[in-house]
Design an enzyme around this catalytic site. Structure first.
Site, PDB file in Angstrom:
ATOM      1  N   ASN A   1       0.813  -1.228   0.000  1.00 18.83           N
ATOM      2  CA  ASN A   1       0.000   0.000   0.000  1.00 18.83           C
ATOM      3  C   ASN A   1       0.843   1.273   0.000  1.00 18.83           C
ATOM      4  O   ASN A   1       0.361   2.318  -0.455  1.00 18.83           O
ATOM      5  CB  ASN A   1      -0.915  -0.030   1.241  1.00 18.83           C
ATOM      6  CG  ASN A   1      -1.506   1.322   1.549  1.00 18.83           C
ATOM      7  OD1 ASN A   1      -2.510   1.726   0.977  1.00 18.83           O
ATOM      8  ND2 ASN A   1      -0.859   2.073   2.467  1.00 18.83           N
TER       9      ASN A   1
ATOM     10  N   TYR B   1       3.282   9.284 -11.263  1.00 21.33           N
ATOM     11  CA  TYR B   1       2.376   8.477 -10.432  1.00 21.33           C
ATOM     12  C   TYR B   1       1.559   7.512 -11.302  1.00 21.33           C
ATOM     13  O   TYR B   1       1.423   6.320 -10.984  1.00 21.33           O
ATOM     14  CB  TYR B   1       1.462   9.431  -9.664  1.00 21.33           C
ATOM     15  CG  TYR B   1       0.521   8.793  -8.684  1.00 21.33           C
ATOM     16  CD1 TYR B   1       0.975   8.360  -7.435  1.00 21.33           C
ATOM     17  CD2 TYR B   1      -0.833   8.641  -8.979  1.00 21.33           C
ATOM     18  CE1 TYR B   1       0.104   7.795  -6.524  1.00 21.33           C
ATOM     19  CE2 TYR B   1      -1.707   8.083  -8.076  1.00 21.33           C
ATOM     20  CZ  TYR B   1      -1.238   7.660  -6.849  1.00 21.33           C
ATOM     21  OH  TYR B   1      -2.111   7.103  -5.943  1.00 21.33           O
ATOM     22  N   ALA B   2       1.008   8.016 -12.417  1.00 24.06           N
ATOM     23  CA  ALA B   2       0.205   7.176 -13.314  1.00 24.06           C
ATOM     24  C   ALA B   2       1.047   6.033 -13.874  1.00 24.06           C
ATOM     25  O   ALA B   2       0.587   4.887 -13.955  1.00 24.06           O
ATOM     26  CB  ALA B   2      -0.373   8.015 -14.446  1.00 24.06           C
TER      27      ALA B   2
ATOM     28  N   ILE C   1      -9.987   9.019  -2.771  1.00 26.21           N
ATOM     29  CA  ILE C   1     -10.363   8.581  -1.422  1.00 26.21           C
ATOM     30  C   ILE C   1      -9.946   9.657  -0.429  1.00 26.21           C
ATOM     31  O   ILE C   1      -8.866  10.255  -0.567  1.00 26.21           O
ATOM     32  CB  ILE C   1      -9.643   7.245  -1.070  1.00 26.21           C
ATOM     33  CG1 ILE C   1      -9.885   6.177  -2.158  1.00 26.21           C
ATOM     34  CG2 ILE C   1     -10.047   6.753   0.307  1.00 26.21           C
ATOM     35  CD1 ILE C   1     -11.289   5.705  -2.347  1.00 26.21           C
TER      36      ILE C   1
HETATM   37  P1  NAP Z   1      -1.016   8.602   2.724  1.00 28.67           P
HETATM   38  O1  NAP Z   1      -2.107   9.087   3.619  1.00 28.67           O
HETATM   39  O2  NAP Z   1       0.019   9.552   2.267  1.00 28.67           O
HETATM   40  O3  NAP Z   1      -0.309   7.350   3.452  1.00 28.67           O
HETATM   41  C1  NAP Z   1       0.779   6.690   2.861  1.00 28.67           C
HETATM   42  C2  NAP Z   1       1.638   6.093   3.960  1.00 28.67           C
HETATM   43  O4  NAP Z   1       2.768   5.461   3.334  1.00 28.67           O
HETATM   44  C3  NAP Z   1       2.186   7.152   4.911  1.00 28.67           C
HETATM   45  O5  NAP Z   1       2.156   6.679   6.235  1.00 28.67           O
HETATM   46  C4  NAP Z   1       3.620   7.316   4.422  1.00 28.67           C
HETATM   47  O6  NAP Z   1       4.514   7.787   5.416  1.00 28.67           O
HETATM   48  C5  NAP Z   1       3.946   5.894   4.018  1.00 28.67           C
HETATM   49  N1  NAP Z   1       5.129   5.852   3.166  1.00 28.67           N
HETATM   50  C6  NAP Z   1       5.585   6.797   2.282  1.00 28.67           C
HETATM   51  N2  NAP Z   1       6.749   6.412   1.742  1.00 28.67           N
HETATM   52  C7  NAP Z   1       7.036   5.187   2.276  1.00 28.67           C
HETATM   53  C8  NAP Z   1       8.121   4.283   2.121  1.00 28.67           C
HETATM   54  N3  NAP Z   1       9.161   4.563   1.303  1.00 28.67           N
HETATM   55  N4  NAP Z   1       8.106   3.123   2.823  1.00 28.67           N
HETATM   56  C9  NAP Z   1       7.086   2.848   3.657  1.00 28.67           C
HETATM   57  N5  NAP Z   1       6.052   3.667   3.876  1.00 28.67           N
HETATM   58  C10 NAP Z   1       6.027   4.824   3.183  1.00 28.67           C
HETATM   59  O7  NAP Z   1      -1.616   7.948   1.401  1.00 28.67           O
HETATM   60  P2  NAP Z   1      -3.025   7.246   1.136  1.00 28.67           P
HETATM   61  O8  NAP Z   1      -3.923   8.231   0.511  1.00 28.67           O
HETATM   62  O9  NAP Z   1      -3.481   6.487   2.338  1.00 28.67           O
HETATM   63  O10 NAP Z   1      -2.593   6.240  -0.023  1.00 28.67           O
HETATM   64  C11 NAP Z   1      -2.285   4.884   0.254  1.00 28.67           C
HETATM   65  C12 NAP Z   1      -2.119   4.155  -1.075  1.00 28.67           C
HETATM   66  O11 NAP Z   1      -3.329   4.285  -1.846  1.00 28.67           O
HETATM   67  C13 NAP Z   1      -0.997   4.719  -1.953  1.00 28.67           C
HETATM   68  O12 NAP Z   1      -0.378   3.665  -2.661  1.00 28.67           O
HETATM   69  C14 NAP Z   1      -1.734   5.614  -2.914  1.00 28.67           C
HETATM   70  O13 NAP Z   1      -1.045   5.796  -4.117  1.00 28.67           O
HETATM   71  C15 NAP Z   1      -3.018   4.809  -3.117  1.00 28.67           C
HETATM   72  N6  NAP Z   1      -4.141   5.616  -3.597  1.00 28.67           N
HETATM   73  C16 NAP Z   1      -4.643   6.639  -2.862  1.00 28.67           C
HETATM   74  C17 NAP Z   1      -5.722   7.364  -3.349  1.00 28.67           C
HETATM   75  C18 NAP Z   1      -6.356   8.495  -2.586  1.00 28.67           C
HETATM   76  O14 NAP Z   1      -7.254   9.151  -3.154  1.00 28.67           O
HETATM   77  N7  NAP Z   1      -5.973   8.762  -1.356  1.00 28.67           N
HETATM   78  C19 NAP Z   1      -6.258   7.044  -4.593  1.00 28.67           C
HETATM   79  C20 NAP Z   1      -5.706   5.996  -5.318  1.00 28.67           C
HETATM   80  C21 NAP Z   1      -4.648   5.279  -4.795  1.00 28.67           C
HETATM   81  P3  NAP Z   1       4.826   9.397   5.443  1.00 28.67           P
HETATM   82  O15 NAP Z   1       3.514  10.060   5.731  1.00 28.67           O
HETATM   83  O16 NAP Z   1       5.824   9.551   6.513  1.00 28.67           O
HETATM   84  O17 NAP Z   1       5.351   9.738   4.067  1.00 28.67           O
END
Ligand code: NAP
Length: 246
Positions: free
Chosen positions: A89, A154-155, A187
């Site tokens: 994730n 990202y895409a 999300i």
């Molecule tokens: P988020 O709130 O930014 O959470 C991501 C988590 O991953 C944070 O705790 C971050 O830590 C951690 N992280 C970052 N770099 C890392 C690394 N190198 N190793 C381990 N952990 C790391 O993001 P989210 O919105 O929950 O997204 C989670 C996943 O869903 C991602 O893959 C994202 O691309 C995908 N996604 C999200 C959305 C959306 O609308 N939110 C839509 C489509 C897909 P730090 O905060 O310290 O950086």
């Protein structure tokens, strides 16, 4: 769904979608390794897992580092005796239109989102192959399927995760391992909170459901794919997006 006696590792589980996935896995009965780069959050989330009566292991992990991913899997096996579920994730954005995108912004996103998924999967599959069982769920994005201006890096990383998912699914389907991708739309998390209000309103206007999704909308699908109910589903990309992309 019953995930009792399952051991799960979730990357990026310190906040947002990953945290909700970790807690929902625990609600369904799994013990969970909370792996995240952010040291401040892993213990807190681990305590929240324990509050559901499950076991938890906080692990500070940078998914970019293959040796660290191997260590996380080893620690999981040493602590719990096995690993059944891996949720890749952890993900980041470094948005910029291509003309102004720095090489560093490209490299960072590919390193965390794509290489991180490769690293953890490679480390986990060695064990899952021997155990003849595994559930791997990769978090992609609607952006990987439909593109988004300002997100070429990202895409590309998320589209690559879809191809990776299908290739690995084909390699290991014969030994009880399923590999699927979940592609969330927009999300409500810190990632989308960071988008300026005007842009967020414009995004919501494109969604037939007319609202952002919640982390739970993603987490319940992940738990289903991790369960025995989904044993015959592999190599799929399943979208959770309120109709944004069909
Ligand atoms: P988020 O709130 O930014 O959470 C991501 C988590 O991953 C944070 O705790 C971050 O830590 C951690 N992280 C970052 N770099 C890392 C690394 N190198 N190793 C381990 N952990 C790391 O993001 P989210 O919105 O929950 O997204 C989670 C996943 O869903 C991602 O893959 C994202 O691309 C995908 N996604 C999200 C959305 C959306 O609308 N939110 C839509 C489509 C897909 P730090 O905060 O310290 O950086």
């Amino acid at each position: 769904m019953n995930l009792e006696n399952n051991i799960a590792l979730v990357t990026g589980a310190g906040q947002g979608i990953g945290k909700t996935i970790a807690l929902t896995l625990a609600q369904y009965g799994a013990d969970v390794v909370i792996a995240d780069i952010n040291e401040a959050t892993v213990s807190t989330v681990a305590h929240e897992v324990e509050a559901f009566g499950r076991r938890a292991l906080p692990f500070v992990l940078d998914v970019v580092n293959l040796a660290a991913c191997e260590e996380a899997i080893k620690k999981t096996i040493d602590t719990f005796g096995k690993l059944d579920i891996l949720v890749n994730n952890a993900g980041i954005t470094r948005d910029m239109v291509l003309l102004r995108m720095k090489e560093e912004q490209w490299d960072q996103v590919i390193a965390v989102n794509l290489k991180g998924t490769f690293n953890c999967t490679k480390a986990a599959i060695r064990y899952m192959f021997r155990n003849k069982y595994g559930r791997i769920i990769n978090i992609a994005s609607v952006t990987g399927a439909m593109g988004n201006p300002g997100q070429a890096n990202y895409a590309a990383s998320k589209a690559a995760i879809m191809g990776f998912t299908k290739a690995v699914a084909r390699e290991y389907a014969h030994c009880g391992i399923t590999v699927n991708a979940v592609a969330p739309g927009f999300i409500k998390t810190a990632m989308t909170d960071a988008i300026p209000d005007k842009e967020r309103e414009a995004m919501i206007a494109m969604i037939p459901a007319q609202k952002l999704g919640m982390p739970e909308d993603v987490a319940h699908l992940v738990c289903f794919l991790a369960s025995d109910l989904a044993a015959y589903i592999t190599g799929q990309v399943i979208h959770v997006n309120g109709g944004l992309y069909m």
